[in-house]
Design a protein around this motif. Structure first.
Motif, PDB file in Angstrom:
ATOM      1  N   ARG A  54       0.867  -1.179   0.000  1.00 42.92           N
ATOM      2  CA  ARG A  54       0.000   0.000   0.000  1.00 42.92           C
ATOM      3  C   ARG A  54       0.901   1.225   0.000  1.00 42.92           C
ATOM      4  O   ARG A  54       1.519   1.553   1.005  1.00 42.92           O
ATOM      5  N   GLY A  55       1.026   1.856  -1.179  1.00 48.24           N
ATOM      6  CA  GLY A  55       2.009   2.918  -1.317  1.00 48.24           C
ATOM      7  C   GLY A  55       3.399   2.322  -1.204  1.00 48.24           C
ATOM      8  O   GLY A  55       3.768   1.449  -1.986  1.00 48.24           O
ATOM      9  N   GLU A  56       4.159   2.763  -0.226  1.00 42.16           N
ATOM     10  CA  GLU A  56       5.488   2.202   0.013  1.00 42.16           C
ATOM     11  C   GLU A  56       5.509   1.266   1.211  1.00 42.16           C
ATOM     12  O   GLU A  56       6.563   0.750   1.581  1.00 42.16           O
ATOM     13  N   ALA A  57       4.340   1.040   1.798  1.00 45.53           N
ATOM     14  CA  ALA A  57       4.265   0.191   2.998  1.00 45.53           C
ATOM     15  C   ALA A  57       3.818  -1.216   2.628  1.00 45.53           C
ATOM     16  O   ALA A  57       2.941  -1.407   1.777  1.00 45.53           O
ATOM     17  N   ALA A  58       4.422  -2.207   3.265  1.00 42.27           N
ATOM     18  CA  ALA A  58       4.042  -3.605   3.071  1.00 42.27           C
ATOM     19  C   ALA A  58       2.959  -3.986   4.076  1.00 42.27           C
ATOM     20  O   ALA A  58       2.957  -3.524   5.217  1.00 42.27           O
ATOM     21  N   ILE A  59       2.017  -4.811   3.624  1.00 45.69           N
ATOM     22  CA  ILE A  59       0.944  -5.312   4.479  1.00 45.69           C
ATOM     23  C   ILE A  59       0.939  -6.834   4.394  1.00 45.69           C
ATOM     24  O   ILE A  59       1.218  -7.415   3.349  1.00 45.69           O
ATOM     25  N   HIS A  60       0.608  -7.456   5.505  1.00 44.61           N
ATOM     26  CA  HIS A  60       0.604  -8.911   5.564  1.00 44.61           C
ATOM     27  C   HIS A  60      -0.702  -9.479   4.983  1.00 44.61           C
ATOM     28  O   HIS A  60      -1.708  -8.779   4.869  1.00 44.61           O
ATOM     29  N   GLU A  61      -0.661 -10.763   4.656  1.00 43.60           N
ATOM     30  CA  GLU A  61      -1.823 -11.439   4.075  1.00 43.60           C
ATOM     31  C   GLU A  61      -2.391 -12.463   5.049  1.00 43.60           C
ATOM     32  O   GLU A  61      -1.660 -13.227   5.672  1.00 43.60           O
ATOM     33  N   LEU A  62      -3.718 -12.460   5.168  1.00 48.10           N
ATOM     34  CA  LEU A  62      -4.442 -13.499   5.890  1.00 48.10           C
ATOM     35  C   LEU A  62      -5.291 -14.245   4.874  1.00 48.10           C
ATOM     36  O   LEU A  62      -6.214 -13.676   4.285  1.00 48.10           O
ATOM     37  N   PHE A  63      -4.962 -15.512   4.630  1.00 51.30           N
ATOM     38  CA  PHE A  63      -5.720 -16.347   3.697  1.00 51.30           C
ATOM     39  C   PHE A  63      -6.636 -17.268   4.484  1.00 51.30           C
ATOM     40  O   PHE A  63      -6.223 -17.872   5.483  1.00 51.30           O
ATOM     41  N   ILE A  64      -7.885 -17.383   4.026  1.00 52.36           N
ATOM     42  CA  ILE A  64      -8.842 -18.319   4.609  1.00 52.36           C
ATOM     43  C   ILE A  64      -9.331 -19.239   3.501  1.00 52.36           C
ATOM     44  O   ILE A  64      -9.832 -18.781   2.467  1.00 52.36           O
ATOM     45  N   GLY A  65      -9.165 -20.550   3.703  1.00 51.82           N
ATOM     46  CA  GLY A  65      -9.634 -21.527   2.727  1.00 51.82           C
ATOM     47  C   GLY A  65     -11.146 -21.678   2.785  1.00 51.82           C
ATOM     48  O   GLY A  65     -11.720 -21.849   3.857  1.00 51.82           O
ATOM     49  N   GLY A  66     -11.788 -21.604   1.626  1.00 48.21           N
ATOM     50  CA  GLY A  66     -13.238 -21.639   1.580  1.00 48.21           C
ATOM     51  C   GLY A  66     -13.844 -22.934   2.071  1.00 48.21           C
ATOM     52  O   GLY A  66     -14.973 -22.954   2.585  1.00 48.21           O
ATOM     53  N   GLU A  67     -13.110 -24.052   1.946  1.00 47.23           N
ATOM     54  CA  GLU A  67     -13.639 -25.334   2.391  1.00 47.23           C
ATOM     55  C   GLU A  67     -13.804 -25.373   3.913  1.00 47.23           C
ATOM     56  O   GLU A  67     -14.726 -25.980   4.439  1.00 47.23           O
ATOM     57  N   GLY A  68     -12.883 -24.727   4.634  1.00 46.58           N
ATOM     58  CA  GLY A  68     -12.919 -24.742   6.090  1.00 46.58           C
ATOM     59  C   GLY A  68     -14.094 -24.000   6.687  1.00 46.58           C
ATOM     60  O   GLY A  68     -14.425 -24.182   7.868  1.00 46.58           O
ATOM     61  N   LEU A  69     -14.749 -23.163   5.890  1.00 44.94           N
ATOM     62  CA  LEU A  69     -15.906 -22.426   6.393  1.00 44.94           C
ATOM     63  C   LEU A  69     -17.057 -23.360   6.759  1.00 44.94           C
ATOM     64  O   LEU A  69     -17.951 -22.975   7.515  1.00 44.94           O
ATOM     65  N   ALA A  70     -17.028 -24.580   6.238  1.00 46.56           N
ATOM     66  CA  ALA A  70     -18.066 -25.559   6.565  1.00 46.56           C
ATOM     67  C   ALA A  70     -18.088 -25.866   8.059  1.00 46.56           C
ATOM     68  O   ALA A  70     -19.082 -26.396   8.573  1.00 46.56           O
ATOM     69  N   ARG A  71     -17.005 -25.558   8.784  1.00 49.64           N
ATOM     70  CA  ARG A  71     -16.937 -25.836  10.220  1.00 49.64           C
ATOM     71  C   ARG A  71     -17.680 -24.801  11.047  1.00 49.64           C
ATOM     72  O   ARG A  71     -17.801 -24.936  12.266  1.00 49.64           O
TER      73      ARG A  71
END
Length: 208
Positions: A54-71
């Motif tokens: 974002r601009g010159e700043a780095a941001i981390h990623e949070l990934f959520i797998g769609g299959e796990g939402l079944a829980r």
């Protein structure tokens, strides 16, 4: 049928903010949703440092797998707190995994338990199997209700394999920090750390 993804992402972001309020070193993230199906099994989520800009700043990623939402809400909360523990470890400069992020060590266990999770040990992935105790679920009751309301769909799991590709017994190359290389089967690499007798560091499987 209404919008599926927007309320879901909002509920995930609100839950992450609630975790941040309780644990001040959990950083900001960009939420991504996609398939968690892979040849190694089902991925419920991951935290990846500095994947977005974002601009010159780095941001981390949070990934959520769609299959796990079944829980449902409780299971999804468990994934979010699990990944928040990884995020806190990164912020503290703690190496909490090895084997390309698959094996969760005791340092991860300590952080995750301090965040309210219960951990079980798996020989292949370490202290990674996560459950949400009743006390933690009560603490995040509002967030769980919000997640349950937002999870109106989940991704179907896929079956990977077949395809006619022959298996090989050649194993996989692994390298340590001093540059020595070995070759071992995936079963051997997954069974536990292999340490170099010169530098003392763990052999890591090379990326494909």
């Amino acid at each position: 049928m209404g919008n599926v993804s927007s309320p879901l992402v909002k509920a995930i972001e609100q839950t992450w903010s609630a975790i941040q309020r309780r644990h001040g070193d959990v950083p900001e993230v960009v939420v991504t949703l996609a398939s968690g199906t892979s040849p190694r099994g089902m991925k419920l989520g991951h935290f990846a440092a500095d994947r977005w800009v974002r601009g010159e700043a780095a941001i981390h990623e949070l990934f959520i797998g769609g299959e796990g939402l079944a829980r449902g809400g409780v299971g999804t909360l468990g994934t979010l707190v699990h990944e928040a523990a990884h995020a806190a470890a990164a912020a503290r400069g703690i190496q909490d995994t090895s084997r390309q992020g698959r094996y969760h060590n005791k340092r991860f266990k300590e952080i995750a338990e301090s965040f309210g999770l219960a951990l079980e040990h798996d020989p292949s992935i370490g202290w990674s199997t996560t459950t949400v105790p009743d006390a933690t679920a009560a603490r995040y009751a509002a967030e769980i209700r919000r997640l349950d309301a937002a999870i109106t769909a989940h991704r179907r799991a896929e079956i990977i394999g077949g395809g006619g590709r022959a298996k090989t017994n050649n194993g996989k190359a692994a390298v340590c920090s001093c540059g020595r290389k070995i070759r071992a089967s995936l079963a051997v690499l997954d069974a536990g750390p292999i340490l170099c007798g010169i530098c003392g560091d763990e052999f890591e499987a090379e990326a494909a």
